[in-house]
Design a protein around this motif. Structure first.
Motif, PDB file in Angstrom:
ATOM      1  N   PRO A 158       0.818  -1.214   0.000  1.00  0.00           N
ATOM      2  CA  PRO A 158       0.000   0.000   0.000  1.00  0.00           C
ATOM      3  C   PRO A 158       0.859   1.274   0.000  1.00  0.00           C
ATOM      4  N   ILE A 159       0.250   2.388  -0.389  1.00  0.00           N
ATOM      5  CA  ILE A 159       1.029   3.618  -0.586  1.00  0.00           C
ATOM      6  C   ILE A 159       0.467   4.802   0.205  1.00  0.00           C
ATOM      7  N   ILE A 160       1.372   5.723   0.475  1.00  0.00           N
ATOM      8  CA  ILE A 160       1.009   7.001   1.115  1.00  0.00           C
ATOM      9  C   ILE A 160       1.682   8.111   0.319  1.00  0.00           C
ATOM     10  N   THR A 161       0.925   9.159   0.038  1.00  0.00           N
ATOM     11  CA  THR A 161       1.505  10.264  -0.726  1.00  0.00           C
ATOM     12  C   THR A 161       0.862  11.583  -0.308  1.00  0.00           C
ATOM     13  N   GLU A 162       1.630  12.635  -0.476  1.00  0.00           N
ATOM     14  CA  GLU A 162       1.184  13.959  -0.011  1.00  0.00           C
ATOM     15  C   GLU A 162       0.278  14.648  -1.021  1.00  0.00           C
ATOM     16  N   ILE A 163      -0.682  15.377  -0.465  1.00  0.00           N
ATOM     17  CA  ILE A 163      -1.535  16.208  -1.313  1.00  0.00           C
ATOM     18  C   ILE A 163      -1.362  17.662  -0.886  1.00  0.00           C
ATOM     19  N   MET A 164      -1.349  18.558  -1.865  1.00  0.00           N
ATOM     20  CA  MET A 164      -1.184  19.976  -1.520  1.00  0.00           C
ATOM     21  C   MET A 164      -2.344  20.850  -2.007  1.00  0.00           C
ATOM     22  N   GLU A 165      -3.047  20.366  -3.044  1.00  0.00           N
ATOM     23  CA  GLU A 165      -4.113  21.196  -3.611  1.00  0.00           C
ATOM     24  C   GLU A 165      -5.411  20.406  -3.677  1.00  0.00           C
ATOM     25  N   GLU A 166      -6.492  21.091  -3.317  1.00  0.00           N
ATOM     26  CA  GLU A 166      -7.800  20.426  -3.290  1.00  0.00           C
ATOM     27  C   GLU A 166      -8.179  19.808  -4.624  1.00  0.00           C
ATOM     28  N   LYS A 167      -7.754  20.456  -5.717  1.00  0.00           N
ATOM     29  CA  LYS A 167      -8.201  19.959  -7.023  1.00  0.00           C
ATOM     30  C   LYS A 167      -7.679  18.553  -7.329  1.00  0.00           C
ATOM     31  N   TYR A 168      -6.644  18.113  -6.646  1.00  0.00           N
ATOM     32  CA  TYR A 168      -6.110  16.769  -6.906  1.00  0.00           C
ATOM     33  C   TYR A 168      -6.678  15.700  -5.972  1.00  0.00           C
ATOM     34  N   ILE A 169      -7.590  16.106  -5.088  1.00  0.00           N
ATOM     35  CA  ILE A 169      -8.115  15.134  -4.113  1.00  0.00           C
ATOM     36  C   ILE A 169      -8.762  13.915  -4.789  1.00  0.00           C
ATOM     37  N   PRO A 170      -9.626  14.094  -5.799  1.00  0.00           N
ATOM     38  CA  PRO A 170     -10.235  12.891  -6.402  1.00  0.00           C
ATOM     39  C   PRO A 170      -9.188  11.918  -6.946  1.00  0.00           C
ATOM     40  N   GLN A 213      -1.388  11.934   2.781  1.00  0.00           N
ATOM     41  CA  GLN A 213      -0.481  12.659   3.683  1.00  0.00           C
ATOM     42  C   GLN A 213      -0.740  14.159   3.577  1.00  0.00           C
ATOM     43  N   ILE A 214      -0.998  14.767   4.734  1.00  0.00           N
ATOM     44  CA  ILE A 214      -1.047  16.236   4.791  1.00  0.00           C
ATOM     45  C   ILE A 214       0.322  16.656   5.321  1.00  0.00           C
ATOM     46  N   GLY A 215       1.066  17.383   4.530  1.00  0.00           N
ATOM     47  CA  GLY A 215       2.426  17.758   4.899  1.00  0.00           C
ATOM     48  C   GLY A 215       2.438  18.819   5.984  1.00  0.00           C
ATOM     49  N   SER A 216       3.605  18.960   6.599  1.00  0.00           N
ATOM     50  CA  SER A 216       3.713  19.879   7.726  1.00  0.00           C
ATOM     51  C   SER A 216       3.300  21.300   7.351  1.00  0.00           C
ATOM     52  N   ARG A 217       3.632  21.687   6.152  1.00  0.00           N
ATOM     53  CA  ARG A 217       3.312  23.068   5.751  1.00  0.00           C
ATOM     54  C   ARG A 217       1.815  23.316   5.636  1.00  0.00           C
ATOM     55  N   ASN A 218       1.048  22.252   5.480  1.00  0.00           N
ATOM     56  CA  ASN A 218      -0.410  22.397   5.358  1.00  0.00           C
ATOM     57  C   ASN A 218      -1.167  21.976   6.612  1.00  0.00           C
ATOM     58  N   PRO A 238      -9.336  24.214   4.994  1.00  0.00           N
ATOM     59  CA  PRO A 238     -10.177  23.769   3.860  1.00  0.00           C
ATOM     60  C   PRO A 238      -9.611  22.499   3.202  1.00  0.00           C
ATOM     61  N   LEU A 239      -8.286  22.430   3.061  1.00  0.00           N
ATOM     62  CA  LEU A 239      -7.669  21.236   2.457  1.00  0.00           C
ATOM     63  C   LEU A 239      -7.904  20.012   3.349  1.00  0.00           C
ATOM     64  N   ILE A 240      -7.685  20.188   4.653  1.00  0.00           N
ATOM     65  CA  ILE A 240      -7.852  19.075   5.592  1.00  0.00           C
ATOM     66  C   ILE A 240      -9.297  18.575   5.584  1.00  0.00           C
ATOM     67  N   THR A 241     -10.242  19.499   5.620  1.00  0.00           N
ATOM     68  CA  THR A 241     -11.656  19.126   5.653  1.00  0.00           C
ATOM     69  C   THR A 241     -12.052  18.395   4.374  1.00  0.00           C
ATOM     70  N   ALA A 242     -11.577  18.896   3.249  1.00  0.00           N
ATOM     71  CA  ALA A 242     -11.921  18.251   1.975  1.00  0.00           C
ATOM     72  C   ALA A 242     -11.323  16.843   1.911  1.00  0.00           C
ATOM     73  N   CYS A 243     -10.110  16.669   2.411  1.00  0.00           N
ATOM     74  CA  CYS A 243      -9.504  15.328   2.441  1.00  0.00           C
ATOM     75  C   CYS A 243     -10.279  14.419   3.398  1.00  0.00           C
ATOM     76  N   PRO A 298      -7.994   7.216   5.039  1.00  0.00           N
ATOM     77  CA  PRO A 298      -7.104   7.448   6.170  1.00  0.00           C
ATOM     78  C   PRO A 298      -6.179   8.637   5.871  1.00  0.00           C
ATOM     79  N   ILE A 299      -5.880   9.403   6.912  1.00  0.00           N
ATOM     80  CA  ILE A 299      -5.061  10.609   6.729  1.00  0.00           C
ATOM     81  C   ILE A 299      -3.907  10.626   7.729  1.00  0.00           C
ATOM     82  N   MET A 300      -2.706  10.882   7.214  1.00  0.00           N
ATOM     83  CA  MET A 300      -1.575  11.155   8.099  1.00  0.00           C
ATOM     84  C   MET A 300      -1.405  12.675   8.170  1.00  0.00           C
ATOM     85  N   LEU A 301      -1.454  13.194   9.384  1.00  0.00           N
ATOM     86  CA  LEU A 301      -1.327  14.643   9.581  1.00  0.00           C
ATOM     87  C   LEU A 301       0.044  14.928  10.174  1.00  0.00           C
ATOM     88  N   LYS A 302       0.943  15.462   9.346  1.00  0.00           N
ATOM     89  CA  LYS A 302       2.280  15.786   9.842  1.00  0.00           C
ATOM     90  C   LYS A 302       2.213  17.086  10.642  1.00  0.00           C
TER      91      LYS A 302
END
Ligand code: PEP
Ligand code: MN
Length: 288
Positions: free
Chosen positions: A112-124, A134-139, A144-149, A155-159
């Motif tokens: 299985p994989i984990i990868t970071e997202i930075m922009e809402e438009k890529y959520i789907p 993965q929500i990176g430390s900077r986010n 709004p990004l966290i809620t949309a994810c 599952p979400i990893m919150l750095k």
């Protein structure tokens, strides 16, 4: 105000009104949940992979090797929050291609994989492909990004942001739980203190936050010594110390040719070092 946690900024009132879902219900309350066959809160969960999904060849090679060695999740960023805006060809984000290669590597090597997202438009796209977002430390406080994810129910990893208190971090985690998404993993990745700002040590791994978090929350907590130390020789001792401090998982940057990694070449360990570190971590985990 009544404060049962001296020296910290979290009060009993916070547990009741600021992050009631994140807060433990009783002393022994721990979240355990399954993500793609891996039990969080029960086994030591290992995330391994390159900083960046540099190419299909690289991510396939890493998937094959870290899976064989014993990693549970393959990590790698296709969307990267790089500190400076200038990109050579080597530093090019692989974006949609990278996400596709990760997902092909997942199928081919059954990891299985984990990868970071930075922009809402890529959520789907990302939610469809990845096992953990993965929500990176900077986010960390990009609500709004966290809620949309969170709404995807993935599952979400919150750095943890390197400037955030435990209280702020748990507040951000509450934004996920309040959407009905219970599969939340915290990740400590180093905090910023003035004298750590040197080329070989950008952050200070906050080992203390591991037991501190466990006093107040039931959520699993992972440690990322690669991003914290930024320096290969310190990754092993800090990984072992994290397990000893009570971490539920470890995230490691692993690269076949660390010196030539496209991003942060000082921090990844190679396959050989990962192979020898893994049983050392498990031994400590089983003895605490
Ligand atoms: C990462 O894990 O690739 C990353 C960018 O980490 P952080 O958000 O902790 O800097
Ligand atoms: Mn990084």
């Amino acid at each position: 105000m009544d404060n049962k946690f001296p020296g910290k900024d979290i009060t009993i009132e916070d547990l009741k009104s600021k992050f009631p879902l994140v807060a433990k219900k009783n002393k022994n309350h721990r979240s355990t949940f399954n993500v793609s066959g891996v039990e969080f809160g029960k086994d030591l969960v290992i995330f391994a992979g390159p900083n960046m999904v540099e190419s299909k060849e690289l991510i396939f090679d890493v998937a094959k090797n870290v899976k064989k060695i014993g990693a549970h999740f393959l990590r790698g960023g296709a969307f990267k929050p790089l500190t400076f805006p200038y990109r050579s060809k080597k530093y090019r984000e692989t974006r949609e291609d990278g996400i596709r290669w990760l997902s092909e590597a997942k199928e081919k090597y059954n990891i299985p994989i984990i990868t970071e997202i930075m922009e809402e438009k890529y959520i789907p796209l990302v939610a469809e492909m990845t096992d953990i977002i993965q929500i990176g430390s900077r986010n960390m406080q990009n609500y709004p990004l966290i809620t949309a994810c969170a709404k995807t129910k993935k599952p979400i990893m919150l750095k943890r942001h390197y400037g955030a208190s435990l209280r702020d971090w748990l507040g951000a985690a509450e934004y996920i739980l309040v959407e009905g998404n219970k599969k939340v993993i915290l990740c400590e990745r180093g905090v910023s203190v003035p004298h750590t700002h040197r080329s070989t040590s950008r952050f200070l791994l906050d080992l203390q936050v591991i037991p501190a978090a466990k006093e107040v929350t039931h959520l699993p907590i992972v440690s990322d010594p690669s991003h914290a130390t930024f320096w290969r020789p310190w990754v092993r001792p800090m990984a072992l110390a994290s397990v000893a401090a009570g971490a539920d998982g470890i995230m490691l940057e692993v690269h076949p040719d660390p010196k030539n990694a496209a991003v942060d070449p000082l921090q990844p360990i190679n396959y050989k070092d990962f192979r020898s570190l893994l049983p050392e971590m498990i031994k400590i985990y089983n003895n605490i």
